[in-house]
Design a protein around this motif. Structure first.
Motif, PDB file in Angstrom:
ATOM      1  N   ALA A  46       0.803  -1.227   0.000  1.00 47.05           N
ATOM      2  CA  ALA A  46       0.000   0.000   0.000  1.00 47.05           C
ATOM      3  C   ALA A  46       0.829   1.267   0.000  1.00 47.05           C
ATOM      4  N   GLY A  47       2.150   1.149   0.092  1.00 48.20           N
ATOM      5  CA  GLY A  47       2.983   2.338   0.214  1.00 48.20           C
ATOM      6  C   GLY A  47       2.838   3.315  -0.925  1.00 48.20           C
ATOM      7  N   LEU A  48       2.844   2.816  -2.152  1.00 47.61           N
ATOM      8  CA  LEU A  48       2.804   3.697  -3.316  1.00 47.61           C
ATOM      9  C   LEU A  48       1.510   4.491  -3.386  1.00 47.61           C
ATOM     10  N   ASN A  49       0.380   3.851  -3.175  1.00 47.36           N
ATOM     11  CA  ASN A  49      -0.904   4.524  -3.321  1.00 47.36           C
ATOM     12  C   ASN A  49      -1.368   5.257  -2.071  1.00 47.36           C
ATOM     13  N   GLN A  50      -1.090   4.709  -0.892  1.00 47.80           N
ATOM     14  CA  GLN A  50      -1.714   5.234   0.323  1.00 47.80           C
ATOM     15  C   GLN A  50      -0.747   5.860   1.320  1.00 47.80           C
ATOM     16  N   GLY A  51       0.526   5.584   1.219  1.00 45.58           N
ATOM     17  CA  GLY A  51       1.486   6.195   2.135  1.00 45.58           C
ATOM     18  C   GLY A  51       2.566   5.218   2.536  1.00 45.58           C
ATOM     19  N   PRO A  52       3.817   5.668   2.677  1.00 48.43           N
ATOM     20  CA  PRO A  52       4.950   4.769   2.897  1.00 48.43           C
ATOM     21  C   PRO A  52       4.975   4.124   4.271  1.00 48.43           C
ATOM     22  N   GLY A  53       4.149   4.589   5.211  1.00 44.97           N
ATOM     23  CA  GLY A  53       4.165   4.011   6.547  1.00 44.97           C
ATOM     24  C   GLY A  53       3.405   2.705   6.672  1.00 44.97           C
ATOM     25  N   PHE A  54       2.498   2.413   5.750  1.00 43.40           N
ATOM     26  CA  PHE A  54       1.651   1.236   5.892  1.00 43.40           C
ATOM     27  C   PHE A  54       2.397  -0.093   5.755  1.00 43.40           C
ATOM     28  N   PRO A  55       3.406  -0.211   4.897  1.00 41.62           N
ATOM     29  CA  PRO A  55       4.099  -1.502   4.809  1.00 41.62           C
ATOM     30  C   PRO A  55       4.974  -1.826   6.016  1.00 41.62           C
ATOM     31  N   ASN A  56       5.288  -0.852   6.875  1.00 45.00           N
ATOM     32  CA  ASN A  56       6.206  -1.092   7.977  1.00 45.00           C
ATOM     33  C   ASN A  56       5.523  -0.818   9.322  1.00 45.00           C
ATOM     34  N   LEU A  57       6.290  -0.377  10.320  1.00 44.41           N
ATOM     35  CA  LEU A  57       5.741  -0.169  11.669  1.00 44.41           C
ATOM     36  C   LEU A  57       5.369   1.283  11.946  1.00 44.41           C
ATOM     37  N   SER A  58       5.342   2.119  10.935  1.00 39.14           N
ATOM     38  CA  SER A  58       5.284   3.562  11.178  1.00 39.14           C
ATOM     39  C   SER A  58       3.913   4.107  11.524  1.00 39.14           C
ATOM     40  N   CYS A  59       2.838   3.381  11.227  1.00 40.08           N
ATOM     41  CA  CYS A  59       1.497   3.904  11.540  1.00 40.08           C
ATOM     42  C   CYS A  59       0.516   2.753  11.712  1.00 40.08           C
ATOM     43  N   LEU A  60       0.828   1.859  12.646  1.00 37.13           N
ATOM     44  CA  LEU A  60      -0.003   0.676  12.849  1.00 37.13           C
ATOM     45  C   LEU A  60      -1.422   1.033  13.297  1.00 37.13           C
ATOM     46  N   GLY A  61      -1.563   2.097  14.084  1.00 39.26           N
ATOM     47  CA  GLY A  61      -2.889   2.513  14.515  1.00 39.26           C
ATOM     48  C   GLY A  61      -3.742   3.006  13.365  1.00 39.26           C
ATOM     49  N   LEU A  62      -3.128   3.722  12.441  1.00 40.54           N
ATOM     50  CA  LEU A  62      -3.841   4.197  11.260  1.00 40.54           C
ATOM     51  C   LEU A  62      -4.177   3.024  10.338  1.00 40.54           C
ATOM     52  N   LEU A  63      -3.252   2.079  10.235  1.00 34.80           N
ATOM     53  CA  LEU A  63      -3.500   0.889   9.425  1.00 34.80           C
ATOM     54  C   LEU A  63      -4.734   0.137   9.934  1.00 34.80           C
ATOM     55  N   SER A  64      -4.822  -0.048  11.247  1.00 42.48           N
ATOM     56  CA  SER A  64      -5.967  -0.775  11.803  1.00 42.48           C
ATOM     57  C   SER A  64      -7.261  -0.010  11.574  1.00 42.48           C
ATOM     58  N   ASP A  65      -7.211   1.323  11.614  1.00 41.91           N
ATOM     59  CA  ASP A  65      -8.391   2.133  11.297  1.00 41.91           C
ATOM     60  C   ASP A  65      -8.882   1.852   9.879  1.00 41.91           C
ATOM     61  N   ARG A  66      -7.941   1.889   8.941  1.00 39.72           N
ATOM     62  CA  ARG A  66      -8.309   1.714   7.531  1.00 39.72           C
ATOM     63  C   ARG A  66      -8.944   0.336   7.299  1.00 39.72           C
ATOM     64  N   VAL A  67      -8.329  -0.697   7.865  1.00 41.48           N
ATOM     65  CA  VAL A  67      -8.810  -2.056   7.632  1.00 41.48           C
ATOM     66  C   VAL A  67     -10.146  -2.293   8.324  1.00 41.48           C
ATOM     67  N   LEU A  68     -10.242  -1.915   9.595  1.00 46.44           N
ATOM     68  CA  LEU A  68     -11.496  -2.138  10.326  1.00 46.44           C
ATOM     69  C   LEU A  68     -12.602  -1.215   9.844  1.00 46.44           C
ATOM     70  N   GLY A  69     -12.241  -0.113   9.196  1.00 49.31           N
ATOM     71  CA  GLY A  69     -13.249   0.792   8.673  1.00 49.31           C
ATOM     72  C   GLY A  69     -13.760   0.393   7.312  1.00 49.31           C
ATOM     73  N   ALA A  70     -13.254  -0.731   6.780  1.00 52.95           N
ATOM     74  CA  ALA A  70     -13.675  -1.170   5.445  1.00 52.95           C
ATOM     75  C   ALA A  70     -14.982  -1.943   5.527  1.00 52.95           C
ATOM     76  N   GLU A  71     -15.611  -2.072   4.383  1.00 54.90           N
ATOM     77  CA  GLU A  71     -16.835  -2.851   4.272  1.00 54.90           C
ATOM     78  C   GLU A  71     -16.412  -4.260   3.884  1.00 54.90           C
ATOM     79  N   LEU A  72     -16.401  -5.167   4.856  1.00 50.97           N
ATOM     80  CA  LEU A  72     -15.792  -6.467   4.631  1.00 50.97           C
ATOM     81  C   LEU A  72     -16.658  -7.405   3.814  1.00 50.97           C
ATOM     82  N   SER A  73     -17.955  -7.344   4.000  1.00 50.91           N
ATOM     83  CA  SER A  73     -18.816  -8.308   3.326  1.00 50.91           C
ATOM     84  C   SER A  73     -18.979  -7.953   1.861  1.00 50.91           C
ATOM     85  N   PRO A  74     -19.115  -8.956   0.988  1.00 52.44           N
ATOM     86  CA  PRO A  74     -19.316  -8.688  -0.432  1.00 52.44           C
ATOM     87  C   PRO A  74     -20.633  -7.974  -0.692  1.00 52.44           C
TER      88      PRO A  74
END
Length: 436
Positions: free
Chosen positions: A385-413
């Motif tokens: 996700a680094g290229l499109n969304q920000g360089p911190g997502f592939p590493n440890l730089s913004c784990l709290g923001l990463l969890s926000d993005r994932v849990l804020g998604a619409e998981l069901s088809p």
């Protein structure tokens, strides 16, 4: 309830599971999070994972823990409460709970070893009673509208899948040749205090994986160490406030052009050494750099001969170099997980991408929620996700923001008949994610 399966029980899995646990305590129903792991929680931070001996220091500040940057936008009008609750799983909270806080402060807040960071992640996982399915995934398929992760003894079904981790560290240029070490073989020897004694050693790779191994190799009785990478030299990672803020806060990242993003990542993250490692390496006159990409490798006459291809203007030149020992530190394969995909899963992915599967195409298809756009059920790929969304997502730089993005998604088809989500647990708002 929807279910989110996470391939690997590392830092990203722990961060998402911790945030889901806190949200549940607040009376809101997040997806169930289950990590599927072949070894154990935080295994890659220990020698058993093959990526370290556990004794080297963490390159990212430990304050960038599972809740960082503590700027949630997940629960409307209650985000401050969410952040406060997440501090119960912070690095400082761990040190206090284990009686180490005063000592850490008095020692000047040193970077923890990889093993200590792994212990912190295990502490968080234990406190939240993180669900872990133990087993090595050998096939990932699509079963109706869900993912199916197959292990030897079990099959885990999930409405969404998040892939984490760098894959396996065992691959090398010449499998089975004792003069070519994989990343895992190198760190296994280091953990066993097995010294490498050789005249001419080659280290393939110019990123942090290779840098950590070089740092270890300095203490071994070797005569010369040649670092082989395609870059013109060994660059130092930018670590000022301005560079670091790109990792912590990607608010303006999408306003940059694609080329500007690539340039920023090349300057701060890809194929660069941290300044602390560079300072140490500069003092060692055994280390030199050789530009090129390894086009061919062969064992001959007690040596490993590497054919390097170097672009000079409009032409490629090839040169051959001999070494007594080669360490393949070229790092992770961005698409390692696709080898686990069944044909129907690969077809689904290529259909969503609108073309053949490739690293560039996949990176450019990662959406705001860190999932591949156009693919259902959801496939989250934060490491890409680094290229499109920000360089911190592939590493440890913004784990709290990463969890926000994932849990804020619409998981069901999406229900194609009615156009509404089959399980509308989470929905995207204009500027942030909110839980319904």
């Amino acid at each position: 309830m929807t279910t989110l399966a996470v391939l690997g029980a590392g830092a990203k899995a722990v961060a998402v599971a911790a945030k889901a646990s806190v949200v549940r305590e607040m009376g809101i129903n997040p997806p169930d999070v289950i990590a599927v792991e072949r070894t154990g929680v935080a295994a890659n931070w220990y020698a058993i994972g093959g990526w370290t001996d556990g004794a080297h220091r963490l390159g990212t500040g430990p304050e960038k823990d599972v809740g960082f940057p503590y700027r949630s936008a997940l629960v409307p009008r209650r985000n401050a409460e969410l952040d406060e609750r997440m501090t119960c799983y912070s690095w400082q909270a761990y040190l206090i709970a284990t009686g180490q806080f005063a000592d850490w402060i008095d020692r000047g807040r040193p970077a923890p070893t990889h093993r200590q960071w792994g212990q912190y992640l295990c502490w968080v996982a234990e406190r939240i009673d993180m669900e872990v399915a133990h087993g090595e995934v050998d096939r990932i398929a699509v079963d109706g509208r869900r993912w199916a992760l197959h292990t030897r003894d079990n099959t885990i079904h999930a409405d969404a899948l998040m892939v984490t981790g760098p894959g396996q560290a065992e691959r090398t240029l010449l499998p089975g040749n004792p003069r070519v070490l994989s990343i895992a073989q190198f760190w296994h020897r280091a953990a066993q205090h097995d010294r490498i004694n050789a005249e001419r050693v080659a280290m393939i790779g110019g990123g942090e994986t290779a840098a950590a191994m070089l740092n270890e190799l300095r203490g071994h009785p070797v005569s010369t160490i040649t670092v082989i990478s395609p870059q013109v030299t060994l660059f130092t990672r930018g670590e000022s406030y301005f560079e670091n803020s790109l990792f912590s806060d990607p608010t303006h990242w999408t306003a940059l052009t694609l080329q500007e993003r690539r340039d920023a990542i090349a300057r701060t993250d890809r194929g660069v050494f941290s300044s602390s490692v560079q300072d140490v390496l500069m003092a060692d006159d055994r280390i030199r750099h050789l530009r090129g990409r390894v086009a061919h490798a062969v064992g001959r006459d007690g040596q490993i001969r590497l054919t390097l291809s170097t672009n000079r203007g409009s032409e490629d030149f090839e040169t051959v170099h001999g070494f007594d020992l080669v360490i393949d530190g070229s790092g992770l394969d961005a698409l390692w997980f696709t080898s686990l995909f069944s044909q129907d899963a690969l077809d689904l992915l290529e259909l969503g991408l609108g073309g053949p599967l490739g690293s560039d195409r996949l990176q450019e298809a990662i959406g705001y929620d860190l999932a591949v756009e156009g693919v259902a059920p959801k496939l989250f790929l934060p490491n890409l996700a680094g290229l499109n969304q920000g360089p911190g997502f592939p590493n440890l730089s913004c784990l709290g923001l990463l969890s926000d993005r994932v849990l804020g998604a619409e998981l069901s088809p999406t229900d194609t008949a009615g156009g509404d989500p089959a399980r509308p647990a989470l929905r995207r708002d204009d500027e942030h994610q909110s839980i319904r």
